[in-house]
Design a protein around this motif. Sequence first.
Motif, short mmCIF file in Angstrom:
data_model
loop_
_atom_site.label_atom_id
_atom_site.label_comp_id
_atom_site.label_asym_id
_atom_site.label_seq_id
_atom_site.Cartn_x
_atom_site.Cartn_y
_atom_site.Cartn_z
N LEU A 45 29.71 37.18 42.24
CA LEU A 45 28.44 38.40 40.96
C LEU A 45 27.36 39.15 42.31
O LEU A 45 27.43 39.57 41.70
CB LEU A 45 27.57 37.21 40.07
N THR A 49 26.49 43.26 42.27
CA THR A 49 25.64 44.10 41.99
C THR A 49 24.91 44.47 42.88
O THR A 49 24.20 45.07 42.54
CB THR A 49 24.45 42.67 40.95
N PRO A 52 27.63 47.66 44.14
CA PRO A 52 28.96 48.02 43.15
C PRO A 52 30.98 48.07 43.24
O PRO A 52 30.86 49.53 44.14
CB PRO A 52 28.47 48.35 41.97
N LEU A 74 30.12 39.78 34.09
CA LEU A 74 30.35 41.06 35.11
C LEU A 74 30.60 42.26 33.75
O LEU A 74 29.28 42.90 34.35
CB LEU A 74 31.65 41.31 36.00
N MET A 77 26.55 42.40 32.35
CA MET A 77 25.86 43.40 33.21
C MET A 77 25.66 44.81 33.36
O MET A 77 27.08 45.44 34.08
CB MET A 77 25.71 43.05 34.95
N GLU A 79 25.65 47.37 34.89
CA GLU A 79 25.38 47.42 36.76
C GLU A 79 27.37 47.32 36.79
O GLU A 79 27.83 48.42 37.90
CB GLU A 79 24.64 47.59 37.57
N THR A 80 27.50 46.37 36.11
CA THR A 80 29.25 45.88 37.18
C THR A 80 29.87 45.77 35.44
O THR A 80 31.22 45.91 35.29
CB THR A 80 29.27 44.57 37.55
#
Length: 616
Positions: A45, A49, A52, A74, A77, A79-80
């Motif tokens: 994780l 983050t 990526p 994941l 979030m 960004e992921t």
Amino acid sequence: MTVLDYSKGNILLIDDTPDNLRLLTSVLSEQGYKVRSVINGEMGLMGATAAPPDLILLDINMPDMDGYEVCQRLKMMEETADIPVIFVSAVDETLDKVKAFGVGGVDYITKPFQVKEVLARVENHLNLRNLQQRLRSLNDELEERVRQRTAELEGLNQTLQAEITERKQIEARLQHLAWHDPLTNLPNRSLLMRRLQQVLEPDADGNSTLFALMFLDCDRFKTVNDSLGHLVGDQLLVAIAQRIQAQLTPQQTLMRLGGDEFTILVKPVHQTGEATQLAEQLQHSMMVPFKIHGREIFMSISIGIVFSAPHYHHPQDVLRDADTAMYQAKAEGKACYRIFTQSMHAHVVQRLHLETDLRRAIEHQEFSVQYQPIVAFSDRRIVSFEALIRWQHPEQGFISPADFIPIAEETGLIIPLGEWILRQACQQFQAWKERLQQQATHSSDLVDQAFPSVSVNLSVRQFTQPNLMERIDCILAETGLDSQLLKLEITESAIMEYSTSAMEILQQLKARQIQLSIDDFGTGYSSLSYLHRFPVDILKIDRSFVNRIGKQGENLEIIRAIVALAKSLNISIVAEGVETDYHQTYLHSLGCEFGQGYLFHKPLSVPQIEKLMFHD
């Protein structure tokens, strides 16, 4: 010096097994991917983050945080959330696959994995991601150009039309790639789940569509890949898909799930006979061999069928039950079809619980070993013992080996379990031998006779282990047992199926003076004519033959043939399942020397044997 092109994409590996990380890192790096690897979910994780990646290969079974939780976090979030996640796991159960897709995974690879399969799936999902990013980029560019060139719209119309056409082509290609299998061009798993969801939803009038889902799996397809290569395997899959498709009507949709698995959605369906008739028709069509590169390849299919029912609300439940019915067809001999029943699901759930309990039992050492004597027919003297594992479940009580040994074989748990049995037996017999030696020094009345040996069953999975001899040597060294007191029992089918490697292993056992016994002889390959090729010491006549003795009309020629051949090759014979005096008399008259069964002794606990051996 070779310079790697890392423009192909960045990949993050999350796996708690260093060997898997090293292998995947090496393979993917050689293909030009930039690879980072971490050994647990928390680090995965953090890595995802902080920088990526373009794609994540994620193991399911990890301590502290399993792959399912990592994937869920994941996807939560921003960004992921869009990073594609491919699960990699040794677990190949339908329930685990369904859960993997349910938490957001885009694909599922089963260990031990094939390198070509891993590379193909990684490339496919990276291509899909690149096409998505390119489409978004084109959309942004087009919107910006429209704003900037409104005044020039007349002159740039032709160029704009070309770009719009390109965008539509990319969008169409993306749509096709997202919903179709690249090898066979059939609808894929994603499209299957979408269409199942559609047929599960009632129409405007509240009526439900009646349908059937057929789950098809090619029998022994792995043998084709292993012997002829994956290129031939892929061409065979295409040919299979084409042959199946030729049997279908417009109301019957063929889809490929992956590997050698296909599904057929039949809708509407009015009676079960429509699906069963199609299943019989498909299996009949497979009787004609496929011709690939001038080779004739015979292939059969096992089929599971599930019909629509009011309790189905989720596509994954329908697919799960069709898969369960297919595995039932596999278990009943392959090349047949079975219709799903609720008892099948209950059996799968029960089996899953038993597997979980089995893993815990190995960890907590809930097993014990009993020993069944093998006696000489001439004087009923005990000459050997067979080590037999017993499991006393803390809640369910005694569980038969017939129930848990097949699960241990399938999951690979038989390797640590079999090694534990071998070590326990060697330790116990060495302790008994030392005790007898101590008694001999203090008693002049002790009868001087040969110390009995111990027979331990060797599973197929153990027999094919690369480090088998190393593990046996280690256990003998640790326990101090004389190798001449150890006998290993191997099934006839294991030797014949791996005949090339078996010869080398058997010769190594012979060099160590470890005796080899073929268990259940006559039930497998009926390999009487091949027996002379292998350095075998003992044949065990299966109890199914012994049980026929004394029954009217039973042909006992196979027993006579086994005994005659064994005597001609100077091989000892042990009859299993001897339960009556008539069994003993008949077998002894043929020249059979030893027997094992309830006529003499049931399997005995350690205290019972010590009472027998030491007159405690």
